[in-house]
Design an enzyme around this catalytic site. Structure first.
Site, PDB file in Angstrom:
ATOM      1  CE1 TYR A 149      10.829   1.291   4.267  1.00 54.59           C
ATOM      2  CE2 TYR A 149      10.156   0.584   2.019  1.00 54.59           C
ATOM      3  CZ  TYR A 149      10.720   0.431   3.119  1.00 54.59           C
ATOM      4  OH  TYR A 149      11.391  -0.744   3.416  1.00 54.59           O
ATOM      5  CG  ASP A 165       9.463  12.517  10.208  1.00 60.67           C
ATOM      6  OD1 ASP A 165       8.408  12.381  10.607  1.00 60.67           O
ATOM      7  OD2 ASP A 165       9.486  12.158   8.789  1.00 60.67           O
ATOM      8  CD  GLU A 208       6.405   6.425  10.473  1.00 60.80           C
ATOM      9  OE1 GLU A 208       6.226   7.766  10.798  1.00 60.80           O
ATOM     10  OE2 GLU A 208       6.129   5.957   9.340  1.00 60.80           O
TER      11      GLU A 208
END
Length: 303
Positions: A149, A165, A208
């Site tokens: 991760y 993000d 992602e």
């Protein structure tokens, strides 16, 4: 015989008289060409910037490749990183996970422009969950989350200041309207979805939908058109050496140059230009269709 001797003498005297005339005419022509070449070369020289490229510039800019092979160098980190919680002018229209979200100020400005556009399309539940991380923070995250991760310090784009993000306050990005909007429109504002679903074999990172990377226009537009990851795009530029791309009626020229000990690049002084390293072995020069240019660090400068 005397007659032939007299004629031969006259012929020789004629040749001796005419030859200097021909030589003089030829010399004048050569001088004229030389002066013309000097004027043309001086004109070209006055309209061209000669840029000395150093090895250090290979590791600076918006097109740096960071992955398991190419790590972030201290000189690669954006110098304008800010705490977004103290800069409300760049955080209108979206939320922050906490008060410790850091980002390049240039990137924050670009992201704000993109969020404004998304809001006009009725998509407005955005939040930033992570931005710039220093090596210490990345190392702690890696130890906590593990290799499945997180990435080791120096091998994450978050260590550059060029990635963030993005989440939705309503649901997972993979299912959210915000995720779909980002995937379809981020390229218009210089961002790319760094780890697409169908490119894991190339990026080495699982899908992602929340991780976006700033590369700037026209690069994001070309990557979108050709369905390139950053790895593929940089390989493409290296192979092609130089390409031209027309976007909204304006032509951009993008060139790759390998960087050796002594590398000089010539760029028209009347155009705006930007130089970015690839973090591998060279630099990419982008020439924009207008009358200003940028410095080596990408800051716009008026003439």
């Amino acid at each position: 015989m005397k007659k032939w001797g007299f004629l031969l003498l006259c012929f020789c005297l004629t040749i001796l008289f005419i030859e200097p005339i021909f030589e003089s005419k030829e010399e004048r022509q050569n001088e004229e060409h030389y002066e013309k070449d000097k004027v043309e070369n001086r004109s070209i020289s006055e309209n061209v910037n000669k840029i000395e490229i150093t090895e250090e510039q290979t590791y600076q800019g918006n097109l740096l490749l960071v992955n398991s092979e190419y790590l972030v160098r201290p000189k690669s980190i954006k110098s304008d990183v800010i705490n977004l919680s103290t800069h409300h002018e760049w955080t209108k229209g979206y939320g922050l996970l906490d008060n410790n979200i850091y980002l390049s100020e240039e990137l924050a400005r670009r992201f704000s422009e993109m969020i404004t556009a998304a809001k006009k399309d009725g998509v407005h539940n955005f939040s930033i969950t992570s931005g710039f991380r220093d090596f210490g923070e990345q190392s702690a995250l890696y130890q906590e989350m593990g290799s499945a991760y997180a990435l080791p310090a120096g091998y994450s784009e978050h260590n550059l200041g060029l990635s963030l993000d993005v989440g939705s306050t309503q649901m997972k990005m993979a299912d959210a309207p915000e995720g779909k909007w980002i995937e379809e429109n981020a390229w218009k504002y210089g961002f790319v979805l760094r780890y697409p679903k169908d490119k894991t074999a190339i990026t080495g990172i699982q899908y992602e939908p929340w991780h976006i990377r700033y590369v700037g226009l026209p690069h994001s537009a070309i990557m979108e058109e050709k369905n390139f990851t950053l790895e593929e795009y940089l390989d493409f530029l290296k192979e092609q050496k130089s390409i031209s791309q027309t976007i909204q009626g304006e032509e951009y020229k993008i060139s790759y140059y390998p960087v050796t000990k002594d590398t000089t690049i010539h760029v028209a002084s009347t155009l705006r230009w930007e130089i970015s390293g690839n973090n591998i072995d060279g630099v990419i020069v982008t020439v924009y269709p207008n009358s200003t240019h940028t410095s080596l660090t990408g800051r716009r400068m008026s003439q």
